[in-house]
Structure formats: C-alpha cells, structure tokens
Design a protein around this motif. Sequence first.
Motif, PDB file in Angstrom:
ATOM      1  N   GLN A  35      19.572 -86.251  18.529  1.00 37.90           N
ATOM      2  CA  GLN A  35      20.732 -86.319  17.630  1.00 37.90           C
ATOM      3  C   GLN A  35      20.214 -86.689  16.232  1.00 37.90           C
ATOM      4  OE1 GLN A  35      23.094 -89.255  19.882  1.00 37.90           O
ATOM      5  NE2 GLN A  35      24.661 -87.690  20.109  1.00 37.90           N
ATOM      6  N   PHE A  36      19.972 -85.699  15.416  1.00 36.22           N
ATOM      7  CA  PHE A  36      19.387 -85.939  14.099  1.00 36.22           C
ATOM      8  C   PHE A  36      20.331 -86.703  13.179  1.00 36.22           C
ATOM      9  CE2 PHE A  36      16.563 -82.560  15.548  1.00 36.22           C
ATOM     10  CZ  PHE A  36      15.338 -83.036  15.117  1.00 36.22           C
ATOM     11  N   SER A  37      21.627 -86.514  13.337  1.00 39.51           N
ATOM     12  CA  SER A  37      22.570 -87.231  12.480  1.00 39.51           C
ATOM     13  C   SER A  37      22.467 -88.740  12.696  1.00 39.51           C
ATOM     14  CB  SER A  37      23.997 -86.760  12.766  1.00 39.51           C
ATOM     15  OG  SER A  37      24.338 -86.975  14.134  1.00 39.51           O
ATOM     16  N   VAL A  38      22.179 -89.147  13.919  1.00 36.73           N
ATOM     17  CA  VAL A  38      22.024 -90.570  14.219  1.00 36.73           C
ATOM     18  C   VAL A  38      20.750 -91.110  13.569  1.00 36.73           C
ATOM     19  CG1 VAL A  38      21.717 -92.264  16.065  1.00 36.73           C
ATOM     20  CG2 VAL A  38      23.322 -90.368  16.363  1.00 36.73           C
ATOM     21  N   LEU A  39      19.660 -90.355  13.672  1.00 38.44           N
ATOM     22  CA  LEU A  39      18.407 -90.789  13.044  1.00 38.44           C
ATOM     23  C   LEU A  39      18.564 -90.879  11.526  1.00 38.44           C
ATOM     24  CD1 LEU A  39      15.702 -88.820  15.075  1.00 38.44           C
ATOM     25  CD2 LEU A  39      16.466 -91.187  15.373  1.00 38.44           C
ATOM     26  N   ARG A  40      19.329 -89.965  10.945  1.00 36.43           N
ATOM     27  CA  ARG A  40      19.544 -90.017   9.494  1.00 36.43           C
ATOM     28  C   ARG A  40      20.294 -91.277   9.106  1.00 36.43           C
ATOM     29  NH1 ARG A  40      21.365 -84.937   5.716  1.00 36.43           N
ATOM     30  NH2 ARG A  40      20.726 -85.875   3.735  1.00 36.43           N
ATOM     31  N   ALA A  41      21.315 -91.627   9.879  1.00 27.77           N
ATOM     32  CA  ALA A  41      22.085 -92.834   9.582  1.00 27.77           C
ATOM     33  C   ALA A  41      21.217 -94.085   9.696  1.00 27.77           C
ATOM     34  CB  ALA A  41      23.284 -92.924  10.526  1.00 27.77           C
ATOM     35  N   ILE A  42      20.335 -94.108  10.670  1.00 32.55           N
ATOM     36  CA  ILE A  42      19.440 -95.254  10.847  1.00 32.55           C
ATOM     37  C   ILE A  42      18.474 -95.361   9.668  1.00 32.55           C
ATOM     38  CG2 ILE A  42      17.556 -96.175  12.264  1.00 32.55           C
ATOM     39  CD1 ILE A  42      18.991 -94.989  14.712  1.00 32.55           C
ATOM     40  N   ALA A  43      17.882 -94.225   9.294  1.00 31.22           N
ATOM     41  CA  ALA A  43      16.946 -94.227   8.163  1.00 31.22           C
ATOM     42  C   ALA A  43      17.660 -94.557   6.855  1.00 31.22           C
ATOM     43  CB  ALA A  43      16.247 -92.876   8.072  1.00 31.22           C
ATOM     44  N   ASP A  44      18.867 -94.041   6.654  1.00 25.36           N
ATOM     45  CA  ASP A  44      19.638 -94.333   5.442  1.00 25.36           C
ATOM     46  C   ASP A  44      19.934 -95.828   5.315  1.00 25.36           C
ATOM     47  OD1 ASP A  44      19.676 -91.687   4.715  1.00 25.36           O
ATOM     48  OD2 ASP A  44      21.744 -91.308   5.370  1.00 25.36           O
ATOM     49  N   GLN A  79       4.341-103.860  14.855  1.00 27.03           N
ATOM     50  CA  GLN A  79       5.806-103.897  14.845  1.00 27.03           C
ATOM     51  C   GLN A  79       6.394-103.693  13.445  1.00 27.03           C
ATOM     52  OE1 GLN A  79       7.908-106.629  17.461  1.00 27.03           O
ATOM     53  NE2 GLN A  79       5.969-107.493  18.161  1.00 27.03           N
ATOM     54  N   ASP A  80       5.745-102.864  12.642  1.00 30.12           N
ATOM     55  CA  ASP A  80       6.222-102.642  11.280  1.00 30.12           C
ATOM     56  C   ASP A  80       6.954-101.304  11.120  1.00 30.12           C
ATOM     57  OD1 ASP A  80       3.931-101.169  11.714  1.00 30.12           O
ATOM     58  OD2 ASP A  80       2.947-101.739   9.829  1.00 30.12           O
ATOM     59  N   TYR A  81       7.358-100.718  12.233  1.00 32.53           N
ATOM     60  CA  TYR A  81       8.151 -99.487  12.206  1.00 32.53           C
ATOM     61  C   TYR A  81       8.902 -99.369  13.535  1.00 32.53           C
ATOM     62  CZ  TYR A  81       4.334 -97.751  15.129  1.00 32.53           C
ATOM     63  OH  TYR A  81       3.403 -97.603  16.131  1.00 32.53           O
ATOM     64  N   VAL A  82       9.856 -98.457  13.556  1.00 29.19           N
ATOM     65  CA  VAL A  82      10.585 -98.108  14.779  1.00 29.19           C
ATOM     66  C   VAL A  82      10.176 -96.689  15.146  1.00 29.19           C
ATOM     67  CG1 VAL A  82      12.855 -97.644  15.780  1.00 29.19           C
ATOM     68  CG2 VAL A  82      12.515 -99.636  14.288  1.00 29.19           C
ATOM     69  N   LEU A  83       9.840 -96.481  16.389  1.00 30.80           N
ATOM     70  CA  LEU A  83       9.381 -95.166  16.836  1.00 30.80           C
ATOM     71  C   LEU A  83      10.545 -94.339  17.361  1.00 30.80           C
ATOM     72  CD1 LEU A  83       6.814 -93.433  17.272  1.00 30.80           C
ATOM     73  CD2 LEU A  83       6.783 -94.276  19.639  1.00 30.80           C
ATOM     74  N   THR A  84      10.492 -93.034  17.126  1.00 32.46           N
ATOM     75  CA  THR A  84      11.470 -92.132  17.710  1.00 32.46           C
ATOM     76  C   THR A  84      10.811 -90.813  18.049  1.00 32.46           C
ATOM     77  OG1 THR A  84      13.731 -91.274  17.500  1.00 32.46           O
ATOM     78  CG2 THR A  84      12.290 -91.025  15.578  1.00 32.46           C
ATOM     79  N   TYR A  85      11.414 -90.094  18.972  1.00 37.12           N
ATOM     80  CA  TYR A  85      10.932 -88.777  19.394  1.00 37.12           C
ATOM     81  C   TYR A  85      11.905 -87.722  18.902  1.00 37.12           C
ATOM     82  CZ  TYR A  85      10.437 -84.743  22.507  1.00 37.12           C
ATOM     83  OH  TYR A  85      10.311 -83.468  23.007  1.00 37.12           O
ATOM     84  N   VAL A  86      11.396 -86.588  18.432  1.00 37.33           N
ATOM     85  CA  VAL A  86      12.274 -85.479  18.060  1.00 37.33           C
ATOM     86  C   VAL A  86      11.979 -84.286  18.958  1.00 37.33           C
ATOM     87  CG1 VAL A  86      12.625 -86.219  15.689  1.00 37.33           C
ATOM     88  CG2 VAL A  86      10.699 -84.755  16.206  1.00 37.33           C
ATOM     89  N   GLY A  87      13.036 -83.762  19.537  1.00 32.22           N
ATOM     90  CA  GLY A  87      12.938 -82.613  20.431  1.00 32.22           C
ATOM     91  C   GLY A  87      14.280 -81.924  20.505  1.00 32.22           C
ATOM     92  N   LYS A  88      14.405 -81.057  21.465  1.00 29.79           N
ATOM     93  CA  LYS A  88      15.631 -80.258  21.587  1.00 29.79           C
ATOM     94  C   LYS A  88      16.866 -81.116  21.825  1.00 29.79           C
ATOM     95  CE  LYS A  88      14.837 -79.430  26.529  1.00 29.79           C
ATOM     96  NZ  LYS A  88      13.792 -80.471  26.620  1.00 29.79           N
ATOM     97  N   GLU A  89      16.680 -82.325  22.424  1.00 28.55           N
ATOM     98  CA  GLU A  89      17.819 -83.178  22.761  1.00 28.55           C
ATOM     99  C   GLU A  89      18.162 -84.208  21.698  1.00 28.55           C
ATOM    100  OE1 GLU A  89      14.465 -83.629  23.352  1.00 28.55           O
ATOM    101  OE2 GLU A  89      14.559 -84.156  25.476  1.00 28.55           O
TER     102      GLU A  89
END
Length: 358
Positions: free
Chosen positions: A207-216, A195-205
């Motif tokens: 929203q990269f802007s949301v992932l950037r805000a989370i990582a920022d 539990q030392d990270y959060v997992l995400t999937y990247v594909g055609k659907e």
Amino acid sequence: MPCITLVTDGIDGIVGPIRVAYLLGSAFIRMGIGVNVVSPYVGDEVRREFGQVGIKVVELGIKPWLPGQLGHLLIWLMNGLRGLINYSDDCVSINLSFELPIPSTIFYAQGYVGDLLRDLSREFPMHYRLGYYVALPLISAADSTYHRALSLSKYVIANSRYSAESVESRGVRVHAVINPPIDTEFFKPTPNPSQDYVLTYVGKETQFSVLRAIADAGVKLVAFGSKVPWLPRWFTRHRNIDYRGRVSDEELVKLYANARFTVFPFTHEPFGYVPVESMACGTPVLTYNKQGPGETVINNETGWLVSNPDELVKMAVRLWEGGYDESMRVRARERATAFSVPRVINEWVNTVSGLIKG
C-alpha cells in the motif's frame, strides 16, 4: 524403494515455495525415500543443485512468455484455462504449485490467485485495473481449475489459517496447517543495532499511499524489493525514503537487524515471509491484524497489529518518535524460531507420514 513426487512452480532459484520443495525433498531422501520434482520449467543451475542432493527433476517444457512474476502468472492462467493436468506416476504426490493444477495425494494450499488479484487491484494504476476487469472472467475460470485440482486431492494442507479458511469456505476440508520455513540460522540479530531507520518492503501487495503518509510524517524509511511494475515516481524521490531496490540476502539481514522496526502495509498476504524474517533478526513488526501476518506477529509482544491504514500511520509515527521496550526484540527472535527450518520440515515429515499411513 518408496518415492514421493513434489509438484512445483517454474523453478528460477531455490527461494520461497521452491525452498520448501528442496528442503522437504532433501529430508525424504535422507530417510531413504526417492524424490522427484515436477515443474513447468527448471533453470540449469537449479537442476544441478537438486541433482546434488539426489532429487530427480521432471520438466514439463512449459516456458514463461515474460520474465519474473508476470511470467509465472501467465503460466497459471494458461494452465488454468486448459483445465486439469493429468500427470501421474507410482509415487505419493505433494502439489506445492499454483501453476500446475494437478490433483495429488496432498495439495499444499497457499491462497487463491483470484483472491490475490482482487485485493491487489485496489492499488493498481488505472490501466492495470482496467486490464484486470477485462480479464476477470478468465481469472475466475483459472481459479476454478486450481480449486478443482485441490478438491480432487486426497488431503489438503494449508500454509496458514487464513488459507485454510479460504479453502474450507469453498467446501473442502483442510487436514493440517503447516507454515513455510525460515532459515533462522541465516536471519538473525546483530549486536548493537543502529535503529536509525524503519524498514519496509515494496512489492505487488504494498500500500504505497500508507508508506507515503508515514514518510510525510517524518519517519525515515529504508525500502527494499523490486517485484512491482508500477513503482510510483514520488517514491524514489521522497526525502525520507531510501529505496535500495533488489538487495542480496546478506544485505537484507543487515537491513532487518539494524531497523528500529519493520512496517508492512499490505493488501493481500496469505502467509508473509517479511514479518517472520524481520522477527528472526530481532526486529519487531508493525502490520495489519489480518491474514498471514496477523497470525505470525503477536500484538504488543513481537510487534503491533492494527486494523486500518490510519492506525498504522499513527502507530508508525509514535514508535519512531517514542520507541518501545527493547525486550520486544528478544521476544521477536524467540517467536521466529517457531518457523525454523528443522522444526517445519520435521512437521512436514510427521504429517505426511501420518496421512499416508492413516
């Protein structure tokens, strides 16, 4: 001997909707029913796998011009512009394909490609977006052919309530909803997850802007997936993102099972395998309260459902910093068993038998 014909997309491997065809065909064969699979094209290795369980493969010789998802999309567009395909035999037919507009005894509705592209276009880079607008009349024509094949079929089964509503809003009755199956014997929890990270999937659907805000905001993300031709440059360089690309199934299970939670910001997803696979591995899911994921994830029990990107980012940070009740991991696993292979295939067999006899 009675027989069933399963119409599928081009077959590169036994994954996604093709896995449904393989499992369903195998189940019918065990019942003493002959099974044919009709597909635009079939890889030699997959043909052998189908043959080993007794499924006969009929290949229509429609080859993709490009590899991957773009190739499948071009087959859909080409066939949609040509019009309905009149393939028939003496078997009961089940159309599991979006590439072959063949009216059938049963049509499995999995969403409209036109709806998908409309929603995805909001996240497209500018040159892709321009291409989408230029091609929009062709896309609409192809989608209309798909819908005509669906409407001319005797029965319609949808892969989610969202897909069912999409079909019924266009004036066609849906007779049942059957979700796709997940192998819950393969996707399962691991003892003492890190539990030392959060997992995400990247594909055609995605929203990269949301992932950037989370990582920022300081959340440590591990990302997998390789089915997107416009991966932003910043994504692979971000200090809080560990991008793994394409991973093996075995590695994917480990990634799911050890994540604190899975975050799934999407633009369009009629069903969504990622949330259900994550829950099968005991990992709750943070996603939107809409479409397929809004049906599979139970809010505050097996994950968290939010209404918009701002809420998703805030909840991701809160969960990363404050955690959650660990009993959710148990409930997530329990929820996923509703999508287990034996349960879903049994539902298919019972539904098909009931419709045909009725």
